[in-house]
Write a protein that holds these residues in place. Structure first.
Motif, PDB file in Angstrom:
ATOM      1  N   TRP A  41       1.197 -12.228  -1.916  1.00  0.00           N
ATOM      2  CA  TRP A  41       2.399 -11.583  -2.455  1.00  0.00           C
ATOM      3  C   TRP A  41       2.243 -10.064  -2.480  1.00  0.00           C
ATOM      4  O   TRP A  41       3.138  -9.322  -2.057  1.00  0.00           O
ATOM      5  N   TYR A  42       1.110  -9.584  -2.964  1.00  0.00           N
ATOM      6  CA  TYR A  42       0.940  -8.137  -3.073  1.00  0.00           C
ATOM      7  C   TYR A  42       0.825  -7.486  -1.694  1.00  0.00           C
ATOM      8  O   TYR A  42       1.368  -6.394  -1.468  1.00  0.00           O
ATOM      9  N   VAL A  43       0.160  -8.150  -0.765  1.00  0.00           N
ATOM     10  CA  VAL A  43       0.046  -7.599   0.587  1.00  0.00           C
ATOM     11  C   VAL A  43       1.424  -7.497   1.232  1.00  0.00           C
ATOM     12  O   VAL A  43       1.750  -6.490   1.870  1.00  0.00           O
ATOM     13  N   CYS A  44       2.249  -8.515   1.067  1.00  0.00           N
ATOM     14  CA  CYS A  44       3.607  -8.473   1.629  1.00  0.00           C
ATOM     15  C   CYS A  44       4.421  -7.347   0.988  1.00  0.00           C
ATOM     16  O   CYS A  44       5.178  -6.646   1.682  1.00  0.00           O
ATOM     17  N   ALA A  45       4.291  -7.171  -0.335  1.00  0.00           N
ATOM     18  CA  ALA A  45       5.013  -6.092  -1.019  1.00  0.00           C
ATOM     19  C   ALA A  45       4.555  -4.732  -0.508  1.00  0.00           C
ATOM     20  O   ALA A  45       5.370  -3.827  -0.274  1.00  0.00           O
ATOM     21  N   PHE A  46       3.260  -4.586  -0.301  1.00  0.00           N
ATOM     22  CA  PHE A  46       2.724  -3.308   0.174  1.00  0.00           C
ATOM     23  C   PHE A  46       3.161  -3.036   1.611  1.00  0.00           C
ATOM     24  O   PHE A  46       3.593  -1.924   1.945  1.00  0.00           O
ATOM     25  N   LEU A  47       3.074  -4.055   2.472  1.00  0.00           N
ATOM     26  CA  LEU A  47       3.440  -3.864   3.877  1.00  0.00           C
ATOM     27  C   LEU A  47       4.924  -3.564   4.061  1.00  0.00           C
ATOM     28  O   LEU A  47       5.314  -2.940   5.050  1.00  0.00           O
ATOM     29  N   SER A  48       5.755  -3.980   3.105  1.00  0.00           N
ATOM     30  CA  SER A  48       7.189  -3.711   3.233  1.00  0.00           C
ATOM     31  C   SER A  48       7.485  -2.216   3.202  1.00  0.00           C
ATOM     32  O   SER A  48       8.535  -1.783   3.692  1.00  0.00           O
ATOM     33  N   ASN A  49       6.577  -1.430   2.652  1.00  0.00           N
ATOM     34  CA  ASN A  49       6.780   0.022   2.632  1.00  0.00           C
ATOM     35  C   ASN A  49       6.590   0.663   4.007  1.00  0.00           C
ATOM     36  O   ASN A  49       6.929   1.836   4.189  1.00  0.00           O
ATOM     37  N   PHE A  50       6.055  -0.090   4.955  1.00  0.00           N
ATOM     38  CA  PHE A  50       5.941   0.433   6.314  1.00  0.00           C
ATOM     39  C   PHE A  50       7.250   0.275   7.081  1.00  0.00           C
ATOM     40  O   PHE A  50       7.390   0.848   8.160  1.00  0.00           O
ATOM     41  N   PHE A  51       8.182  -0.530   6.537  1.00  0.00           N
ATOM     42  CA  PHE A  51       9.511  -0.589   7.126  1.00  0.00           C
ATOM     43  C   PHE A  51      10.251   0.718   6.839  1.00  0.00           C
ATOM     44  O   PHE A  51       9.841   1.509   5.986  1.00  0.00           O
ATOM     45  N   ASN A  52      11.360   0.917   7.546  1.00  0.00           N
ATOM     46  CA  ASN A  52      12.189   2.080   7.253  1.00  0.00           C
ATOM     47  C   ASN A  52      12.769   1.943   5.843  1.00  0.00           C
ATOM     48  O   ASN A  52      13.064   0.849   5.394  1.00  0.00           O
ATOM     49  N   PRO A  53      12.955   3.077   5.111  1.00  0.00           N
ATOM     50  CA  PRO A  53      13.497   3.010   3.747  1.00  0.00           C
ATOM     51  C   PRO A  53      14.866   2.348   3.715  1.00  0.00           C
ATOM     52  O   PRO A  53      15.620   2.386   4.705  1.00  0.00           O
ATOM     53  N   CYS A  54      15.178   1.736   2.572  1.00  0.00           N
ATOM     54  CA  CYS A  54      16.509   1.123   2.420  1.00  0.00           C
ATOM     55  C   CYS A  54      17.619   2.152   2.559  1.00  0.00           C
ATOM     56  O   CYS A  54      18.685   1.859   3.085  1.00  0.00           O
ATOM     57  N   ILE A  55      17.342   3.357   2.048  1.00  0.00           N
ATOM     58  CA  ILE A  55      18.342   4.437   2.106  1.00  0.00           C
ATOM     59  C   ILE A  55      17.750   5.552   2.945  1.00  0.00           C
ATOM     60  O   ILE A  55      16.733   6.138   2.597  1.00  0.00           O
ATOM     61  N   GLN A  56      18.394   5.832   4.064  1.00  0.00           N
ATOM     62  CA  GLN A  56      17.900   6.853   4.980  1.00  0.00           C
ATOM     63  C   GLN A  56      18.372   8.240   4.537  1.00  0.00           C
ATOM     64  O   GLN A  56      19.457   8.402   3.988  1.00  0.00           O
ATOM     65  N   ASP A  57      17.516   9.251   4.770  1.00  0.00           N
ATOM     66  CA  ASP A  57      17.903  10.616   4.512  1.00  0.00           C
ATOM     67  C   ASP A  57      18.965  11.059   5.497  1.00  0.00           C
ATOM     68  O   ASP A  57      18.884  10.785   6.694  1.00  0.00           O
ATOM     69  N   LYS A  58      19.978  11.737   4.989  1.00  0.00           N
ATOM     70  CA  LYS A  58      21.047  12.239   5.860  1.00  0.00           C
ATOM     71  C   LYS A  58      20.696  13.600   6.409  1.00  0.00           C
ATOM     72  O   LYS A  58      20.049  14.393   5.778  1.00  0.00           O
TER      73      LYS A  58
END
Length: 385
Positions: free
Chosen positions: A368-385
């Motif tokens: 569970w913790y590894v999956c939560a940590f690896l999700s931060n390597f995805f693009n952010p939910c809200i992209q900078d404009k």
């Protein structure tokens, strides 16, 4: 058998007239000389046809090899270097782009040394799989929850070797991820805060929520009662998750029984002590806020940390909600959805999105913790404009 062969070759050497001369011998054997002659000729033609077919098959195999057609033995070998040539295929199997996968690999294996201790009886088989392919195997398990037999076939390893490899890698990844503080400094969060969020809640730096994962029903009646969730109407495990205003995971607790309340998990997970430490270290300031849903009735616990809790106001019985309360509820709902999106990104890893089997109970906290940590390597939910 040897006599028959000698007889056949002897027949091939003589002429048809000679066969008639040797009539007494042939009739003793019960064979007509003419029939023998026809069988010999048919056998010779059959051998020539077989030799021609073998040559044709060999030539076809050479042509297939030169044109890049893979055999069954080659086809079941997954290789990262080949997979990375197709960005679409790599995203399907891992969820990461090539750049993101390389970042994960560099984080986990910074110096290129072997990160795990291999059991002596499996070293030879595991060492045949490169480090990139081992990480690919692990992430494919997390992403799609492939069976061990399936992964073993894809990577040319036995079921037992795949199981051992996954266990060692998950434990190593859990320790490696645990070494990193994923709660950013206050200034960093404020700098990347979305503009509309900054206008509504400029001093609220974390959004909390709990999520549940369905599990197979335990055999123990006591465990069944403890893990039964009234909200999900099934047996679950529960975790407290926090994200920043952009939707990046900054906290994920261990898993608790599904029957526990959000407030109780907040206390037992150590989150309250963590918030106190963050205020002490300057990651948060006294008076800053955290956001949560109505179920988090933790005003007193958050105030003990010197912080403020932003939750939707409760409507009083028989009294219509005021315009101010309605607008405040709408604002919180618009921004609190970010933590739900962050949780949804964690559950892109199908191993924690599906019903968890009993076989994973011993390592489910690490997974569970590894999956939560690896999700931060995805693009952010809200992209900078």
């Amino acid at each position: 058998m040897a006599t028959d062969l000698a007889w056949e070759f002897e027949l091939e050497a003589v002429t048809a007239s000679e066969l008639f001369i040797s009539t007494p011998i042939n009739y003793v054997c019960g064979v007509d000389p003419v029939e023998v002659s026809e069988l010999v000729a048919e056998n010779r033609q059959h051998r020539q046809d077989l030799a021609s077919s073998a040559i044709t098959a060999e030539n076809q195999q050479r042509n297939f090899s030169s044109s890049g057609v893979q055999t069954d033995k080659q086809r079941n070998q997954f290789d990262f270097e080949e997979l990375r040539k197709s960005e679409k295929q790599l995203r399907y199997y891992t969820g990461f782009s090539t750049k993101q996968f390389d970042a994960v690999y560099k984080f986990l294996v910074p110096d290129g040394d072997y990160p795990i201790n291999l059991p002596s009886n499996r070293q030879k088989e595991i060492m045949c799989i490169t480090l990139e392919n081992q990480l690919l195997l692990v992430i494919m398990k997390l992403r799609h929850d492939f069976d061990y037999v399936d992964l073993g076939y894809r990577f040319g390893a036995s079921k037992q070797t795949v199981s051992i490899l996954l266990t060692h890698w998950i434990n190593y990844m859990f320790l490696r991820c645990g070494e990193v503080s994923i709660w950013p400094p206050r200034d960093t969060i404020f700098q990347h805060m979305p503009q509309n969020y900054q206008q509504d809640f400029p001093t609220t730096f974390a959004i909390f929520d709990c999520t549940e994962m369905k599990i197979c029903k335990p055999s123990s009646l006591s465990a069944q009662s403890q893990t039964f969730s009234d909200y999900k109407s099934t047996n679950t495990l529960k975790s407290l998750v926090a994200c920043d205003p952009r939707g990046s995971i900054i906290y994920a607790s261990m898993l608790f029984a599904g029957s526990m309340s959000d407030k109780e998990i907040f206390k037992q997970s150590g989150c309250q002590d963590m918030l106190k430490e963050l205020v002490k270290e300057g990651y948060l300031k006294e008076g800053d806020g955290v956001m949560a849903d109505k179920g988090f009735n933790i005003h007193s616990e958050v105030e003990e940390c010197g912080l403020k809790l932003n939750i939707p106001p409760f409507a009083r019985s028989g009294v219509q909600m005021t315009k101010h309360d309605a607008l405040h509820t709408k604002k919180i709902a618009a921004h609190r959805v970010h933590v739900e999106r962050a949780i949804a990104r964690i559950k892109r890893f199908q191993i924690v999105a599906r019903r968890l089997p009993l076989s994973l109970y011993t390592s489910i906290n690490q997974i569970w913790y590894v999956c939560a940590f690896l999700s931060n390597f995805f693009n952010p939910c809200i992209q900078d404009k």
